[in-house]
Design an enzyme around this catalytic site. Structure first.
Site, PDB file in Angstrom:
ATOM      1  N   LYS A 272     -81.961 -18.836  65.789  1.00  0.00           N
ATOM      2  CA  LYS A 272     -82.339 -19.440  67.071  1.00  0.00           C
ATOM      3  C   LYS A 272     -83.683 -20.168  66.878  1.00  0.00           C
ATOM      4  CE  LYS A 272     -79.578 -15.842  69.228  1.00  0.00           C
ATOM      5  NZ  LYS A 272     -78.279 -16.495  69.227  1.00  0.00           N
TER       6      LYS A 272
ATOM      7  N   HIS B 137     -83.938 -13.834  71.572  1.00  0.00           N
ATOM      8  CA  HIS B 137     -84.406 -14.979  72.370  1.00  0.00           C
ATOM      9  C   HIS B 137     -85.900 -14.901  72.678  1.00  0.00           C
ATOM     10  CE1 HIS B 137     -80.307 -16.355  72.889  1.00  0.00           C
ATOM     11  NE2 HIS B 137     -79.999 -15.085  73.024  1.00  0.00           N
TER      12      HIS B 137
ATOM     13  N   SER C 168     -80.091 -12.692  77.233  1.00  0.00           N
ATOM     14  CA  SER C 168     -79.599 -13.948  76.674  1.00  0.00           C
ATOM     15  C   SER C 168     -78.978 -14.879  77.700  1.00  0.00           C
ATOM     16  CB  SER C 168     -78.602 -13.674  75.555  1.00  0.00           C
ATOM     17  OG  SER C 168     -77.535 -12.881  76.027  1.00  0.00           O
TER      18      SER C 168
HETATM   19  C1  PLP Z   1     -79.424 -11.128  72.433  1.00  0.00           C
HETATM   20  C2  PLP Z   1     -78.618 -11.564  71.251  1.00  0.00           C
HETATM   21  N1  PLP Z   1     -78.517 -10.723  70.204  1.00  0.00           N
HETATM   22  C3  PLP Z   1     -77.815 -11.053  69.112  1.00  0.00           C
HETATM   23  C4  PLP Z   1     -77.178 -12.261  69.023  1.00  0.00           C
HETATM   24  C5  PLP Z   1     -76.387 -12.578  67.801  1.00  0.00           C
HETATM   25  O1  PLP Z   1     -77.172 -13.241  66.895  1.00  0.00           O
HETATM   26  P1  PLP Z   1     -76.466 -14.164  65.781  1.00  0.00           P
HETATM   27  O2  PLP Z   1     -76.122 -15.432  66.470  1.00  0.00           O
HETATM   28  O3  PLP Z   1     -77.505 -14.290  64.727  1.00  0.00           O
HETATM   29  O4  PLP Z   1     -75.261 -13.407  65.322  1.00  0.00           O
HETATM   30  C6  PLP Z   1     -77.277 -13.181  70.079  1.00  0.00           C
HETATM   31  C7  PLP Z   1     -76.676 -14.528  70.083  1.00  0.00           C
HETATM   32  O5  PLP Z   1     -75.938 -15.035  69.429  1.00  0.00           O
HETATM   33  C8  PLP Z   1     -77.997 -12.816  71.227  1.00  0.00           C
HETATM   34  O6  PLP Z   1     -78.075 -13.635  72.266  1.00  0.00           O
END
Ligand code: PLP
Length: 399
Positions: free
Chosen positions: A235, A204, A176
């Site tokens: 996203k 992502h 990320s």
């Molecule tokens: C790799 C990754 N996993 C999980 C999440 C969490 O997802 P959410 O924003 O839907 O809670 C994020 C970012 O927020 C992320 O970058």
């Protein structure tokens, strides 16, 4: 001074104090930020679907038909038609038997990891995994072996040492904060050899990689082999929430044992309808994914010409590493003064000493404005001494 004030003071001293900025209007490639028009270069709305008219319309119609909320957790009385429909579509899109919705990606990771690993077992986690994976490992109460970033040999060494206690390998698909892709084939092979499960977080990667934006696992041809995929709706799919894809049996276990699924209100119908409409747009017009890739390449190329280090990966996440947290925020501010919003990322989101601007591209950006943003970033970075010298090649500048 109270203990609260002391803690805030310490954050300020370390350049780690955070505050909210306000985006007015809808999320698009250009927004009004605290009242000023800026080019938005730090949104995960990669395909520009959060403000797509069909996505908005679907949410509005669902609110009228199904109501604003689900009223209870899925296992009580919150399970509705939009949940079932979206789960079926997500499972088919990802090539899995079943999908289970969660309130967010954060919750999906907490839930899935704590079901797949437990006390007395060992979970193996890449050192650059997202915070929600780290917290999932903690919640599982398993021992966590953090292997060096994308280092499959280090992972294999850890698995040997665990002597059969290894239960799960977990990795971001696209990292990320770095934008590089995990070595999924080697990870799958290692998992197979050691009789360990593999879980990949596609937050992502969905909408950005693989055939039709199906993600990094599909791009590696591993759809059946990776035991569990987590993806987000917040996203590239422009909405909010998340899902886990797995075989039917594992799905049933998550439904019965994942605490963030069991003990939390079901996602609201309008949010699900928006995600379903976004998925439909992605499937019917995969050219958005190509556009995203072309824009990522354009920004990376233009930043490289400015001497800004973007050596890792080819994805829409483009890190410009600065190091020091204070200097990173200063660079972000200078860029903002020039009309470009690129958020500075500091510890604890990234390791100490690796603060950076995390630039993210959208399919709806114009190539010329990305080139212009890179030129402005180069200018600001030279002013602050983050890079020396002048650009290596002339960069076309948009009006
Ligand atoms: C790799 C990754 N996993 C999980 C999440 C969490 O997802 P959410 O924003 O839907 O809670 C994020 C970012 O927020 C992320 O970058």
């Amino acid at each position: 001074m109270t203990d609260v004030a002391e803690r805030l003071e310490e954050l300020r001293d370390r350049g780690l104090y955070r505050r909210l900025r306000l985006v007015e209007g809808r999320q698009g490639p250009r927004v009004l930020l605290d009242g000023r028009p800026v080019l938005l270069l730090c949104s995960n709305n990669y395909l520009g679907l959060a403000d797509h008219p069909e996505v908005r319309r679907a949410a509005a119609e669902a609110a009228m038909r199904w109501g604003a909320g689900a009223g209870a957790s899925r296992l009580i009385s919150g399970n509705m038609e939009p949940h079932r429909q979206l789960e079926e579509r997500l499972a088919a899109f990802k090539g899995y038997e079943a999908a289970l919705l969660f309130g967010s990606g954060y919750l999906a990771n907490l839930g899935a990891i704590s079901v797949l690993a437990g006390r007395g077992e060992v979970v193996f986690s890449d050192e650059l995994n997202h915070a929600s994976i780290i917290d999932g490992c903690r919640l599982s109460r398993a021992e966590t072996f953090v292997y060096r970033h994308a280092d499959v040999e280090h992972l294999a060494w850890g698995l040997e040492r665990a002597g059969g206690r290894g239960s799960l390998i977990v990795t971001d698909g696209v990292f990320s904060m770095d934008g590089d892709v995990a070595p999924l084939e080697a990870l799958a092979e290692t998992a197979r050899r050691h009789g360990c499960r593999l879980m990949v977080d596609e937050a992502h990667a969905t909408g950005a990689l693989g055939p039709g934006g199906r993600g990094a696992v599909a791009a590696a041809g591993l759809s059946g082999e990776v035991d569990l995929i987590v993806g987000t709706l917040g996203k590239a799919l422009g909405s909010y929430g998340a899902y886990a894809c797995a075989g039917r049996e594992l799905h049933d276990l998550l439904l019965n044992a994942a605490r963030p699924f069991i003990f939390s209100t079901a996602p609201p119908p309008p949010v699900l309808a928006a995600a379903a409409a976004a998925l439909e747009l992605l499937e019917s017009a995969p050219r958005r994914v190509e556009r995203l890739r072309a824009n990522a390449a354009a920004l990376r190329g233009a930043l490289a010409a400015e001497g800004l280090g973007v050596d890792r990966g080819e994805c829409q996440i483009v890190p410009v590493e600065v190091g020091d947290a204070g200097r990173t925020m200063a660079l972000s501010e200078r860029l903002l003064e020039r009309g470009v919003f690129a958020q500075g990322i500091r510890p604890p989101t990234v390791p100490e000493g690796s603060s950076r601007l995390r630039l993210t591209v959208m399919a709806t950006h114009r190539e010329a404005e990305l080139r212009r943003a890179a030129r402005l970033a180069g200018e600001a970075a030279r002013e602050l001494g983050v890079v020396a010298g002048s650009p290596s090649a002339p960069v076309a500048v948009a009006a």
